[in-house]
Each structure stands twice: as C-alpha cells, then as structure tokens.
Design a protein around this motif. Structure first.
Motif, PDB file in Angstrom:
ATOM      1  N   LEU A 258      47.842  37.421  40.214  1.00 44.29           N
ATOM      2  CA  LEU A 258      47.104  38.003  39.082  1.00 44.29           C
ATOM      3  C   LEU A 258      46.933  39.513  39.282  1.00 44.29           C
ATOM      4  CD1 LEU A 258      45.370  37.532  36.460  1.00 44.29           C
ATOM      5  CD2 LEU A 258      43.402  37.444  37.975  1.00 44.29           C
ATOM      6  N   ARG A 259      46.599  39.919  40.500  1.00 48.12           N
ATOM      7  CA  ARG A 259      46.381  41.355  40.759  1.00 48.12           C
ATOM      8  C   ARG A 259      47.646  42.152  40.531  1.00 48.12           C
ATOM      9  NH1 ARG A 259      42.223  41.207  45.721  1.00 48.12           N
ATOM     10  NH2 ARG A 259      40.398  40.660  44.458  1.00 48.12           N
ATOM     11  N   GLN A 260      48.805  41.534  40.840  1.00 48.78           N
ATOM     12  CA  GLN A 260      50.065  42.244  40.618  1.00 48.78           C
ATOM     13  C   GLN A 260      50.359  42.407  39.130  1.00 48.78           C
ATOM     14  OE1 GLN A 260      52.871  40.029  42.971  1.00 48.78           O
ATOM     15  NE2 GLN A 260      52.320  41.138  44.826  1.00 48.78           N
ATOM     16  N   ARG A 261      50.063  41.364  38.357  1.00 51.19           N
ATOM     17  CA  ARG A 261      50.405  41.385  36.922  1.00 51.19           C
ATOM     18  C   ARG A 261      49.359  42.077  36.072  1.00 51.19           C
ATOM     19  NH1 ARG A 261      54.171  37.644  34.507  1.00 51.19           N
ATOM     20  NH2 ARG A 261      53.080  37.775  32.515  1.00 51.19           N
ATOM     21  N   GLU A 262      48.096  41.779  36.339  1.00 49.52           N
ATOM     22  CA  GLU A 262      47.008  42.297  35.494  1.00 49.52           C
ATOM     23  C   GLU A 262      45.876  42.808  36.373  1.00 49.52           C
ATOM     24  OE1 GLU A 262      45.810  39.439  32.470  1.00 49.52           O
ATOM     25  OE2 GLU A 262      47.910  38.985  32.004  1.00 49.52           O
ATOM     26  N   PRO A 263      46.053  44.018  36.917  1.00 49.16           N
ATOM     27  CA  PRO A 263      45.027  44.516  37.847  1.00 49.16           C
ATOM     28  C   PRO A 263      43.642  44.637  37.212  1.00 49.16           C
ATOM     29  CG  PRO A 263      46.860  46.094  37.592  1.00 49.16           C
ATOM     30  CD  PRO A 263      47.176  44.930  36.729  1.00 49.16           C
ATOM     31  N   GLU A 264      43.572  44.718  35.874  1.00 51.66           N
ATOM     32  CA  GLU A 264      42.275  44.884  35.206  1.00 51.66           C
ATOM     33  C   GLU A 264      41.546  43.543  35.035  1.00 51.66           C
ATOM     34  OE1 GLU A 264      45.190  44.924  33.847  1.00 51.66           O
ATOM     35  OE2 GLU A 264      45.137  43.715  32.027  1.00 51.66           O
ATOM     36  N   ALA A 265      42.206  42.423  35.312  1.00 54.71           N
ATOM     37  CA  ALA A 265      41.570  41.112  35.119  1.00 54.71           C
ATOM     38  C   ALA A 265      40.404  40.944  36.100  1.00 54.71           C
ATOM     39  CB  ALA A 265      42.591  39.998  35.317  1.00 54.71           C
ATOM     40  N   TYR A 266      39.403  40.174  35.656  1.00 56.62           N
ATOM     41  CA  TYR A 266      38.212  39.969  36.475  1.00 56.62           C
ATOM     42  C   TYR A 266      38.387  38.737  37.357  1.00 56.62           C
ATOM     43  CZ  TYR A 266      33.358  39.123  37.670  1.00 56.62           C
ATOM     44  OH  TYR A 266      32.196  38.899  38.356  1.00 56.62           O
ATOM     45  N   VAL A 267      37.977  38.817  38.610  1.00 62.79           N
ATOM     46  CA  VAL A 267      38.031  37.672  39.527  1.00 62.79           C
ATOM     47  C   VAL A 267      36.614  37.447  40.054  1.00 62.79           C
ATOM     48  CG1 VAL A 267      38.999  36.782  41.694  1.00 62.79           C
ATOM     49  CG2 VAL A 267      40.429  38.189  40.194  1.00 62.79           C
ATOM     50  N   GLY A 268      36.130  36.208  39.983  1.00 61.37           N
ATOM     51  CA  GLY A 268      34.773  35.937  40.456  1.00 61.37           C
ATOM     52  C   GLY A 268      34.666  34.567  41.108  1.00 61.37           C
ATOM     53  N   ALA A 269      33.555  34.350  41.795  1.00 53.85           N
ATOM     54  CA  ALA A 269      33.334  33.097  42.531  1.00 53.85           C
ATOM     55  C   ALA A 269      33.071  31.926  41.582  1.00 53.85           C
ATOM     56  CB  ALA A 269      32.143  33.274  43.469  1.00 53.85           C
ATOM     57  N   MET A 270      33.190  30.717  42.107  1.00 53.86           N
ATOM     58  CA  MET A 270      32.925  29.517  41.333  1.00 53.86           C
ATOM     59  C   MET A 270      31.489  29.542  40.787  1.00 53.86           C
ATOM     60  SD  MET A 270      33.447  25.532  42.415  1.00 53.86           S
ATOM     61  CE  MET A 270      32.512  24.306  41.514  1.00 53.86           C
ATOM     62  N   ARG A 271      31.351  29.031  39.559  1.00 57.42           N
ATOM     63  CA  ARG A 271      30.067  28.969  38.843  1.00 57.42           C
ATOM     64  C   ARG A 271      29.497  30.353  38.507  1.00 57.42           C
ATOM     65  NH1 ARG A 271      27.853  23.621  38.602  1.00 57.42           N
ATOM     66  NH2 ARG A 271      28.682  22.268  40.219  1.00 57.42           N
ATOM     67  N   THR A 272      30.334  31.395  38.555  1.00 58.96           N
ATOM     68  CA  THR A 272      29.814  32.697  38.138  1.00 58.96           C
ATOM     69  C   THR A 272      30.463  33.169  36.840  1.00 58.96           C
ATOM     70  OG1 THR A 272      31.450  34.020  39.351  1.00 58.96           O
ATOM     71  CG2 THR A 272      29.422  33.444  40.521  1.00 58.96           C
ATOM     72  N   ILE A 273      31.528  32.491  36.382  1.00 62.71           N
ATOM     73  CA  ILE A 273      32.193  32.943  35.155  1.00 62.71           C
ATOM     74  C   ILE A 273      31.990  31.915  34.052  1.00 62.71           C
ATOM     75  CG2 ILE A 273      34.387  33.582  34.087  1.00 62.71           C
ATOM     76  CD1 ILE A 273      35.276  34.738  36.749  1.00 62.71           C
ATOM     77  N   ILE A 274      32.493  30.699  34.270  1.00 65.06           N
ATOM     78  CA  ILE A 274      32.368  29.654  33.262  1.00 65.06           C
ATOM     79  C   ILE A 274      32.445  28.306  33.970  1.00 65.06           C
ATOM     80  CG2 ILE A 274      34.871  29.757  32.743  1.00 65.06           C
ATOM     81  CD1 ILE A 274      32.246  29.250  30.044  1.00 65.06           C
ATOM     82  N   ASP A 275      31.573  27.380  33.570  1.00 65.62           N
ATOM     83  CA  ASP A 275      31.519  26.062  34.218  1.00 65.62           C
ATOM     84  C   ASP A 275      32.239  25.038  33.372  1.00 65.62           C
ATOM     85  OD1 ASP A 275      29.927  27.204  36.086  1.00 65.62           O
ATOM     86  OD2 ASP A 275      28.078  26.189  35.489  1.00 65.62           O
ATOM     87  N   ASN A 276      33.112  24.289  33.991  1.00 62.62           N
ATOM     88  CA  ASN A 276      33.772  23.218  33.255  1.00 62.62           C
ATOM     89  C   ASN A 276      34.319  22.160  34.204  1.00 62.62           C
ATOM     90  OD1 ASN A 276      34.898  21.879  30.963  1.00 62.62           O
ATOM     91  ND2 ASN A 276      34.805  23.836  29.928  1.00 62.62           N
ATOM     92  N   ASP A 277      35.437  21.539  33.832  1.00 66.21           N
ATOM     93  CA  ASP A 277      35.936  20.407  34.615  1.00 66.21           C
ATOM     94  C   ASP A 277      36.362  20.758  36.034  1.00 66.21           C
ATOM     95  OD1 ASP A 277      36.567  19.628  31.592  1.00 66.21           O
ATOM     96  OD2 ASP A 277      36.245  17.827  32.787  1.00 66.21           O
ATOM     97  N   GLU A 278      36.613  22.042  36.310  1.00 62.15           N
ATOM     98  CA  GLU A 278      36.959  22.410  37.688  1.00 62.15           C
ATOM     99  C   GLU A 278      35.835  21.993  38.637  1.00 62.15           C
ATOM    100  OE1 GLU A 278      36.068  24.623  35.429  1.00 62.15           O
ATOM    101  OE2 GLU A 278      34.251  25.421  36.362  1.00 62.15           O
ATOM    102  N   ARG A 279      34.599  21.837  38.102  1.00 63.24           N
ATOM    103  CA  ARG A 279      33.487  21.403  38.961  1.00 63.24           C
ATOM    104  C   ARG A 279      33.761  20.027  39.560  1.00 63.24           C
ATOM    105  NH1 ARG A 279      30.124  21.720  34.119  1.00 63.24           N
ATOM    106  NH2 ARG A 279      29.103  19.911  34.979  1.00 63.24           N
TER     107      ARG A 279
END
Ligand SMILES: [Zn+2]
Length: 440
Positions: free
Chosen positions: A266-287
């Motif tokens: 992701l950093r190579q393709r879209e350096p402006e994209a946001y990366v964050g820890a689990m349960r800090t962006i959006i909660d869903n089935d990944e839980r």
C-alpha cells in the motif's frame, strides 16, 4: 458479465435483511457472475456462542392518521421498518408511538437504518423532520412482520493455490437498500475474483466469502474450523465506493506477514493512504476472524472519511446507515481503483515467505561477499547487519523492510546471495530457529 456499478444498481434496493428472501435473491444473482458455493446454516443452529436467527420478512408496514392519511410506508423504502421488528397492528397514542419511531442522529432529512436482532421490539424509521411534525393524539400502525425458520446463506468463491494455505477476502451483503455499506465491498471482491479466476494459479489459494455481517462470519468459521489454520491472512472489504482515500486497518497481531506484505504494498502504491490499528478505523467482520481461538490476521480496507476524527468510527461517511447511502455516492472509477489496489495487495501477499536461516551465529560477511565497508558506506553497513539479524524463520522480507523502514529491494540485496548459497531458504510457514522456542 455485469460491471460493478451495474450489479449495484440491480441489487441495492433489495430488502437484504440478515436472513431473508431479499438477501437470498442478491446472493443467487452474484452466483450467476462467478462459480460460487452457497452454504446454508439453518435458523436455530448453535454457532459457537451464538445462534443463527430466524428468517424475517415484512410485506407491509405503515403509519397513518386515523382518517387514513399515510405518513410512512414500507413501499417507499425497505428502511422504513426496523430490521427484525416485531409485528404490530393497532391504534397508538402519539406518546407511545414516539417510543417506536427512529430518526437519524445527524441527518434530519434521512431515514435511518435501524436493526433490533435480539432486543425484540416493534419500530418504524423516518426522517426527523417528519417525526417532529406529528401533532395528532393517536395514529394507526401496521407492521406485517413474520418470523419463520430459514437458512443463513454464505457465498464462497475459491481459487486453489499451489499450497493448501489461503488468503481470505470477505464482505457483507446484508443491509437493505444501502450501497456503500457494504454492497460496494461485495462487488469489488467479486471483480477481484473474476481476475484471479482468469489468471495464473496463485501460490496461496484465494477464498472470497460473502455473508451477512457478524453472524455470517461466525457461522462460516464455526462450521469450517479445520480451515482456520490454513487461513494465513485476510482482508475485509468495505465502504469502497465513496469519495475518500483508502484506509487500511491492521490485524489484531499487527505484525503478521499479511500485515507486513499489505502495508508495504500500500505504501508503494498510495503513500497518502491511512494505516491504523485494529478497532481504530472501522469495526466489522474482521473482528470475528481476529478473535481469540481464531486469530486469522485479517486487515480491513475501506474509504472511511478521515479516520483520525473520533466521530468517524461511528459515522465513517456522512450517509452511513441511512437511505442516502444510495448509488449516487459511489462511482465506477473509485470501485475500479479499489479493485486494482486489492489485486496489488493480493499479489504482494502471494509473494510472502518466511526467511529461514540455515546457519548459526553471525554470518562471516566478507567470506560471502556481503561485507559493506563501514568507512565508505556506514548506513549500508548497518543496514546489512540489521537485516541479517532478523533472518530467523519468523519474518518475511516485507516484515524486515517494515521493521527497518527500508525497501524490499534493500532486503533482497542481502537475502538473494544467501538464498543462492543455500544459507537461507523460503518457507510458507514460520520455522523459528531460536532454540528457546523449541523448533530448529
Ligand atoms: Zn453497517
């Protein structure tokens, strides 16, 4: 073959409740686009600590004045009735009625999406402006809801790899008459699978799951426990049509090889994209995939609006959980950009191998042509040793690159000669060489 936006336009209005005919119709339509296995889990089945809910239908629901003027009508939108509402019919006082009417917390003109799966009650949903204008003593309500035995359905598209281990993509198909949450993730995943199906055989298998949120994940995982150990990583796809940059949420482990490969790509393709820890962006089935006893390192890709704002965890985009989440807020170019990104992340994961050392102690660097003169290139000298320090059967090249904040190429500059000389080998599974961990 329909485009992603054509599928959205065809399916979005369906009343896709958790277990429902509308959900089943949407899944059956998707199964015409790709080879899909549909798993059915009957209502009442115990799925770990949960139980599969009954099928819910509602053909008629309205609120009207006693002289028959209709104010809210299910025929206008499936969102006008609370999902899994109890049936109700009769005259109610305005005071009693207000306890059962739901409006959107910050969009006064919008009808909200409200669901009550376990907290049984009857209810209707409408814009706040309409609710505020109710001035009669009593009203007539009808909610012709039915609960009956049905089956929760999970769609699975699987492309086998060279090995049994696989990567899991997932998205949820329930949510009546909404698009970005999460029909957008479903069509992006489907289009990714069309490309994977048409391409060369991947190293790791790719498994795409479409299900109703939460109960669908738990139903699938609990009924396929032997597969869990083979799931080496995953990516939940959601909210991919709205106008915001990509956000990538890490897995529970945060440093798994899936996290390493996806973050680096992701950093190579879209350096402006946001990366964050689990349960800090959006909660869903990944839980459910990251949960205790499962621990599949599943990340989540979305276009959540500025995830650093505390409110965005609950309102990830302005039209969230309302009738304004319609095809107008998504676009084919954004869906395609997300599809291409997912394909790039998948390709990066497919390259992931653990670097296993077949030597003990620090390598005799000059004897193997790996010596960098610290007087001429102090940074390169330090980097080479830092990379070699980390080749211990528990990390991939991407993990090391992330840990040292250097490029994959810089890591491979050190790894390639060691691979050639048989001092390092690649493994799909970790092979820790630390004698304190038992294996060697
Ligand atoms: Zn939702």
């Amino acid at each position: 073959m329909s485009s992603m936006l054509e599928l959205i336009e065809e399916l979005w209005r369906l009343p896709r409740h958790l277990v429902s005919d509308g959900y089943d119709a949407a899944l059956a339509r998707l199964a015409e686009e790709v080879p899909m296995t549909i798993h059915e889990v009957p209502s009442g089945t115990k799925i770990w600590t949960w139980t599969v809910p009954e099928k819910w239908s509602c053909d008629e629901a309205y609120l009207e004045t006693l002289d028959g003027r209709r104010l809210i009508d299910l025929a206008d939108s499936p969102l006008h009735v609370v999902s899994y509402s109890l049936p109700f019919e009769g005259e109610v006082s305005r005071q009693e009625l207000l306890k059962h009417l739901h409006s959107h917390p910050h969009l006064a003109q919008a009808t909200p999406f409200v669901f009550k799966y376990y907290q049984r009650d009857w209810g209707l949903c409408a814009p706040k402006t309409l609710i505020d204008s109710l001035d009669q003593e009593s009203y007539r309500v009808k909610i012709a809801a039915r609960f009956e035995a049905g089956t929760l359905k999970i769609g699975e598209v699987f492309v086998p790899g060279e090995v049994e281990d696989c990567f899991v993509l997932a998205a949820h198909l329930d949510h009546p008459a909404q698009v970005n949450d999460d029909l957008s993730g479903v069509v992006v995943g489907l289009d990714v699978m069309r490309t994977v199906l048409a391409g060369p055989r991947p190293h790791y298998g790719v498994r795409f799951l479409v299900f109703p949120e939460t109960q669908g994940s738990i139903a699938y995982l609990s009924q396929h426990e032997p597969l869990i150990a083979q799931m080496r990583g995953g990516l939940f796809l959601e909210m991919l049509g709205n106008d915001a940059p990509h956000s990538l949420q890490l897995s529970h482990q945060a440093h798994s090889p899936a996290d390493g490969a996806l973050v680096l790509a992701l950093r190579q393709r879209e350096p402006e994209a946001y990366v964050g820890a689990m349960r800090t962006i959006i909660d869903n089935d990944e839980r459910q995939f990251n949960a205790p006893g499962v621990r599949v390192p599943m990340l989540s890709l979305s276009r959540v609006v500025d995830p650093q704002l505390p409110a965005s965890r609950f309102y990830p985009y302005p039209q969230y959980h309302s009738d304004l989440d319609n095809p107008e807020i998504v676009s084919q170019p954004r869906l395609e950009a997300s599809r291409d990104l997912v394909l790039a992340l998948l390709a990066a994961f497919d390259q992931t191998r653990y670097l296993v050392n077949h030597y003990k102690g620090e390598i005799f660097a000059s004897g193997f042509g790996l010596w960098v003169d610290y007087r001429q290139d102090p940074e390169g000298h330090r980097r080479h040793f830092r990379i070699m320090d980390r080749i211990d059967g528990t990390r991939s090249a991407a993990d090391i690159a992330l840990e040292l904040d250097c490029s994959l190429e810089q890591v491979m500059e050190v790894v390639d000669p060691l691979l050639e000389k048989g001092l390092v080998s690649l493994s799909d599974r970790p092979q820790p060489s630390d004698p304190h961990l038992g294996a060697a």
